[in-house]
Design a protein around this motif. Sequence first.
Motif, PDB file in Angstrom:
ATOM      1  N   ARG A   1       0.815  -1.222   0.000  1.00  0.00           N
ATOM      2  CA  ARG A   1       0.000   0.000   0.000  1.00  0.00           C
ATOM      3  C   ARG A   1       0.847   1.270   0.000  1.00  0.00           C
ATOM      4  O   ARG A   1       0.315   2.360   0.215  1.00  0.00           O
ATOM      5  CB  ARG A   1      -0.928   0.001   1.213  1.00  0.00           C
ATOM      6  N   THR A   2       2.140   1.141  -0.237  1.00  0.00           N
ATOM      7  CA  THR A   2       2.998   2.309  -0.216  1.00  0.00           C
ATOM      8  C   THR A   2       2.909   3.104  -1.516  1.00  0.00           C
ATOM      9  O   THR A   2       2.590   2.553  -2.582  1.00  0.00           O
ATOM     10  CB  THR A   2       4.470   1.907   0.030  1.00  0.00           C
ATOM     11  N   GLY A   3       3.205   4.389  -1.417  1.00  0.00           N
ATOM     12  CA  GLY A   3       3.252   5.229  -2.614  1.00  0.00           C
ATOM     13  C   GLY A   3       4.664   5.399  -3.134  1.00  0.00           C
ATOM     14  O   GLY A   3       4.891   6.114  -4.114  1.00  0.00           O
ATOM     15  N   ILE A   4       5.623   4.759  -2.473  1.00  0.00           N
ATOM     16  CA  ILE A   4       7.024   4.854  -2.887  1.00  0.00           C
ATOM     17  C   ILE A   4       7.277   3.891  -4.048  1.00  0.00           C
ATOM     18  O   ILE A   4       6.804   2.748  -4.027  1.00  0.00           O
ATOM     19  CB  ILE A   4       7.969   4.502  -1.712  1.00  0.00           C
ATOM     20  N   GLU A   5       7.984   4.358  -5.045  1.00  0.00           N
ATOM     21  CA  GLU A   5       8.358   3.475  -6.153  1.00  0.00           C
ATOM     22  C   GLU A   5       9.145   2.286  -5.610  1.00  0.00           C
ATOM     23  O   GLU A   5      10.046   2.451  -4.780  1.00  0.00           O
ATOM     24  CB  GLU A   5       9.210   4.235  -7.172  1.00  0.00           C
ATOM     25  N   LEU A   6       8.822   1.090  -6.069  1.00  0.00           N
ATOM     26  CA  LEU A   6       9.440  -0.117  -5.529  1.00  0.00           C
ATOM     27  C   LEU A   6      10.957  -0.133  -5.727  1.00  0.00           C
ATOM     28  O   LEU A   6      11.703  -0.612  -4.868  1.00  0.00           O
ATOM     29  CB  LEU A   6       8.813  -1.357  -6.158  1.00  0.00           C
ATOM     30  N   LEU A   7      11.443   0.402  -6.856  1.00  0.00           N
ATOM     31  CA  LEU A   7      12.889   0.436  -7.074  1.00  0.00           C
ATOM     32  C   LEU A   7      13.569   1.355  -6.071  1.00  0.00           C
ATOM     33  O   LEU A   7      14.659   1.072  -5.570  1.00  0.00           O
ATOM     34  CB  LEU A   7      13.183   0.889  -8.505  1.00  0.00           C
ATOM     35  N   GLU A   8      12.899   2.467  -5.756  1.00  0.00           N
ATOM     36  CA  GLU A   8      13.441   3.403  -4.768  1.00  0.00           C
ATOM     37  C   GLU A   8      13.417   2.774  -3.376  1.00  0.00           C
ATOM     38  O   GLU A   8      14.382   2.880  -2.606  1.00  0.00           O
ATOM     39  CB  GLU A   8      12.615   4.694  -4.778  1.00  0.00           C
ATOM     40  N   LEU A   9      12.315   2.075  -3.064  1.00  0.00           N
ATOM     41  CA  LEU A   9      12.205   1.396  -1.780  1.00  0.00           C
ATOM     42  C   LEU A   9      13.240   0.278  -1.686  1.00  0.00           C
ATOM     43  O   LEU A   9      13.847   0.050  -0.634  1.00  0.00           O
ATOM     44  CB  LEU A   9      10.788   0.837  -1.613  1.00  0.00           C
ATOM     45  N   HIS A  10      13.426  -0.423  -2.811  1.00  0.00           N
ATOM     46  CA  HIS A  10      14.413  -1.498  -2.858  1.00  0.00           C
ATOM     47  C   HIS A  10      15.794  -0.981  -2.482  1.00  0.00           C
ATOM     48  O   HIS A  10      16.538  -1.595  -1.702  1.00  0.00           O
ATOM     49  CB  HIS A  10      14.451  -2.116  -4.260  1.00  0.00           C
ATOM     50  N   GLY A  11      16.127   0.202  -3.003  1.00  0.00           N
ATOM     51  CA  GLY A  11      17.427   0.788  -2.696  1.00  0.00           C
ATOM     52  C   GLY A  11      17.586   1.081  -1.216  1.00  0.00           C
ATOM     53  O   GLY A  11      18.651   0.849  -0.635  1.00  0.00           O
ATOM     54  N   TYR A  12      16.504   1.578  -0.609  1.00  0.00           N
ATOM     55  CA  TYR A  12      16.573   1.930   0.812  1.00  0.00           C
ATOM     56  C   TYR A  12      16.696   0.675   1.678  1.00  0.00           C
ATOM     57  O   TYR A  12      17.535   0.610   2.578  1.00  0.00           O
ATOM     58  CB  TYR A  12      15.330   2.729   1.211  1.00  0.00           C
ATOM     59  N   ILE A  13      15.853  -0.326   1.411  1.00  0.00           N
ATOM     60  CA  ILE A  13      15.889  -1.572   2.196  1.00  0.00           C
ATOM     61  C   ILE A  13      17.221  -2.280   1.985  1.00  0.00           C
ATOM     62  O   ILE A  13      17.828  -2.825   2.927  1.00  0.00           O
ATOM     63  CB  ILE A  13      14.727  -2.507   1.799  1.00  0.00           C
ATOM     64  N   ASN A  14      17.704  -2.264   0.749  1.00  0.00           N
ATOM     65  CA  ASN A  14      18.970  -2.931   0.426  1.00  0.00           C
ATOM     66  C   ASN A  14      20.129  -2.285   1.175  1.00  0.00           C
ATOM     67  O   ASN A  14      21.050  -2.965   1.632  1.00  0.00           O
ATOM     68  CB  ASN A  14      19.216  -2.874  -1.084  1.00  0.00           C
ATOM     69  N   GLU A  15      20.061  -0.959   1.328  1.00  0.00           N
ATOM     70  CA  GLU A  15      21.117  -0.257   2.081  1.00  0.00           C
ATOM     71  C   GLU A  15      21.115  -0.709   3.545  1.00  0.00           C
ATOM     72  O   GLU A  15      22.159  -0.902   4.149  1.00  0.00           O
ATOM     73  CB  GLU A  15      20.896   1.260   1.999  1.00  0.00           C
ATOM     74  N   LEU A  16      19.921  -0.883   4.100  1.00  0.00           N
ATOM     75  CA  LEU A  16      19.829  -1.323   5.489  1.00  0.00           C
ATOM     76  C   LEU A  16      20.405  -2.723   5.671  1.00  0.00           C
ATOM     77  O   LEU A  16      21.143  -2.994   6.626  1.00  0.00           O
ATOM     78  CB  LEU A  16      18.369  -1.312   5.951  1.00  0.00           C
ATOM     79  N   THR A  17      20.053  -3.640   4.741  1.00  0.00           N
ATOM     80  CA  THR A  17      20.453  -5.043   4.928  1.00  0.00           C
ATOM     81  C   THR A  17      21.908  -5.287   4.524  1.00  0.00           C
ATOM     82  O   THR A  17      22.646  -5.984   5.237  1.00  0.00           O
ATOM     83  CB  THR A  17      19.535  -5.973   4.119  1.00  0.00           C
ATOM     84  N   GLU A  18      22.343  -4.750   3.385  1.00  0.00           N
ATOM     85  CA  GLU A  18      23.669  -5.070   2.874  1.00  0.00           C
ATOM     86  C   GLU A  18      24.750  -4.133   3.405  1.00  0.00           C
ATOM     87  O   GLU A  18      25.816  -4.572   3.835  1.00  0.00           O
ATOM     88  CB  GLU A  18      23.664  -5.058   1.347  1.00  0.00           C
ATOM     89  N   THR A  19      24.452  -2.818   3.363  1.00  0.00           N
ATOM     90  CA  THR A  19      25.479  -1.852   3.778  1.00  0.00           C
ATOM     91  C   THR A  19      25.598  -1.788   5.298  1.00  0.00           C
ATOM     92  O   THR A  19      26.700  -1.808   5.846  1.00  0.00           O
ATOM     93  CB  THR A  19      25.149  -0.455   3.225  1.00  0.00           C
ATOM     94  N   HIS A  20      24.417  -1.721   5.971  1.00  0.00           N
ATOM     95  CA  HIS A  20      24.437  -1.531   7.423  1.00  0.00           C
ATOM     96  C   HIS A  20      24.190  -2.826   8.200  1.00  0.00           C
ATOM     97  O   HIS A  20      24.151  -2.802   9.434  1.00  0.00           O
ATOM     98  CB  HIS A  20      23.402  -0.478   7.815  1.00  0.00           C
ATOM     99  N   LYS A  21      24.035  -3.956   7.494  1.00  0.00           N
ATOM    100  CA  LYS A  21      23.911  -5.282   8.114  1.00  0.00           C
ATOM    101  C   LYS A  21      22.773  -5.356   9.132  1.00  0.00           C
ATOM    102  O   LYS A  21      22.904  -5.989  10.190  1.00  0.00           O
ATOM    103  CB  LYS A  21      25.228  -5.682   8.806  1.00  0.00           C
ATOM    104  N   GLN A  22      21.629  -4.717   8.813  1.00  0.00           N
ATOM    105  CA  GLN A  22      20.494  -4.673   9.738  1.00  0.00           C
ATOM    106  C   GLN A  22      19.490  -5.789   9.442  1.00  0.00           C
ATOM    107  O   GLN A  22      19.406  -6.300   8.320  1.00  0.00           O
ATOM    108  CB  GLN A  22      19.796  -3.317   9.646  1.00  0.00           C
ATOM    109  N   LYS A  23      18.706  -6.136  10.504  1.00  0.00           N
ATOM    110  CA  LYS A  23      17.634  -7.116  10.337  1.00  0.00           C
ATOM    111  C   LYS A  23      16.364  -6.376   9.909  1.00  0.00           C
ATOM    112  O   LYS A  23      15.925  -5.455  10.598  1.00  0.00           O
ATOM    113  CB  LYS A  23      17.364  -7.878  11.634  1.00  0.00           C
ATOM    114  N   VAL A  24      15.791  -6.796   8.792  1.00  0.00           N
ATOM    115  CA  VAL A  24      14.597  -6.140   8.240  1.00  0.00           C
ATOM    116  C   VAL A  24      13.520  -7.193   7.999  1.00  0.00           C
ATOM    117  O   VAL A  24      13.761  -8.208   7.338  1.00  0.00           O
ATOM    118  CB  VAL A  24      14.910  -5.405   6.920  1.00  0.00           C
ATOM    119  N   ILE A  25      12.338  -6.930   8.559  1.00  0.00           N
ATOM    120  CA  ILE A  25      11.180  -7.812   8.366  1.00  0.00           C
ATOM    121  C   ILE A  25      10.092  -7.019   7.660  1.00  0.00           C
ATOM    122  O   ILE A  25       9.712  -5.932   8.120  1.00  0.00           O
ATOM    123  CB  ILE A  25      10.663  -8.352   9.716  1.00  0.00           C
TER     124      ILE A  25
END
Length: 613
Positions: free
Chosen positions: A131-155
Amino acid sequence: MTQNTAVNHHIKDFLEYYIALDQPEYAVLLSGKWGSGKTFFINQVTEKYQDSKNIVKVSLFGLKSKEDIHKKVLLKLFNIDDTHDVSVTARVVGQVLKKFTGINLSDMPMGWALKQEGNQNAIFIFDDLERTGIELLELHGYINELTETHKQKVILLADEDKLKDDEKYILFKEKTIGKTFQIEQDFDTVFSSFLNGLKHSKEILQNNQSVIKSVYETAGYNNLRSLRQGLLDFDRLINYFEPKFKNHAELMTEIIQNFFVFTFEIKSGKLDIQTLQEMTMLRVGRMLNEEKSDDKLTPIEKVFHKYSFLSYELLLSMESWIDFFTLGILASERITDDLNRSRYFFREEREEWLNLWYFRELEEEEFQIALKSTLDKLERNEYSDAEIVMHITGILLRLSANRLYQNTEADIVQTMKEYIDRNRKNWDDIYTVDDFRIEQSGFGLGYQNEEMDEFKEVKNYLLEKAKETMYEDLSAQGERLLKYLEENNISMFMEMLSETRNDILYRLPVFQNLNPEDFVETLYHVKNQHFRSVVKTLLIRYDQVGWGVYFPLLEELDFWKSVCQIIRGEIEDKPINIKVTWLKYLNESIEEKIIRKIEKQMQHIEKEKNNVE
């Protein structure tokens, strides 16, 4: 998390394993439809980490850009309240931050934020992905930064069925989501948790958990949010019940059953209040006995087919159910009356005709006593409620058809017509004796044998005599209206035509028998300061025209045409002054908003008549 089955337990085990990892470098997706229990489940899983981890929960619903999500994540990381307008909160916090550090909130590096005290052990939970209004590619970049760059747990929580055909989501999933689980509803665990927040009905609902679960599964909507709302609503409803009703186990089980059928069907949009207003239980019974294909069933017929355990007696009157589901309120006295008249308590009541309504449940001696008492009361003219008189008519016709009452159908019709003649001026409220009120049947019960011609004959006779009685007094009421106008007692003029009055002049043709010339002459006595109120009161009265095929106010058309003709003649050659201006305004209002409306409705009636023919 205690469960009586292994529902979702494998997901819980995996998430505990995932959270314990140092650097998982991927996100986990929990999929399920809206209301399936995803949020409840993740709250249960993360409850044990509240003291050791920073749980960052963010709903993506309504967010439009990566900057929106970043601001919200930062506010959550630093435990800043964002329960109101996130943009306002972010702006205020950003201004303070800019002043003391020179850094904009949206420019704050995630790496720096994660190094601050308390943020090193974070779990990021993003809900409403679909239900988000954020473009999925843009969201993908943000989530990917959290998981890969900052090694965070994302659910991530989402209804994947709404995303799976989107190519951008497929790419997003391939790059970012390492594990996907389908959440299965765990009704029993969720139900027990929901009960903890209730004040008045916890024990009663707990005792009926299997009943509610059966209704929930039969409904098939699988929306735990509707279940929770229903439980909260029932917790309010139970406050209107006397202790003797709460303590009657069978009664409460049936009430709960009916309540949750209505709750799930109304909240799903399959059943609306208008449908309830137009039905009576016995009418439903007749409809269900008719052979129909599924596509020909009415909404209420579908409900009774779907829930085969439903009784045609809904214990509370239809008015009570409608009031609760539309207004959220009920009258305690009416609840008590409804339940005292139910089959669980009716023997405690002294209304003999009610006992007769349930005649099949009476012993022979009880039946004979109830029948004799009802007939004696008819003889003594003791029934002053027109709906009760129609109930007695239907009951006697039913008893006659079953050879439990010796009088013929013709005898019953004659007896009831004579009763109406004797009591037509003695009803509790003559102005509520109309087709709509009588059709509703009252007391939470349908009329017995209402499909019979003999029943319809008595009902039509009752309505005809009620109309005669009401109309007999209209001339005198009209004269009172003119008197109040002449005396400039505008408050009484308005009150007489108000919807809140018992004498319902607002929908009876009180102007029909007035002399139009007398009415116009009286207008000259109305002070200019009151004219606007007079015009407004008259126009509001005709807002009702058009609601039904026929309405009594249509009979006033000739009166208003004559009034307009007289006013036009009166003001045509008169010099302009304030009174003439007001009369001109009244005349235009009558023509445009009364006469045209009535004529349009009469044309509609004629068209409907021709279509039938």
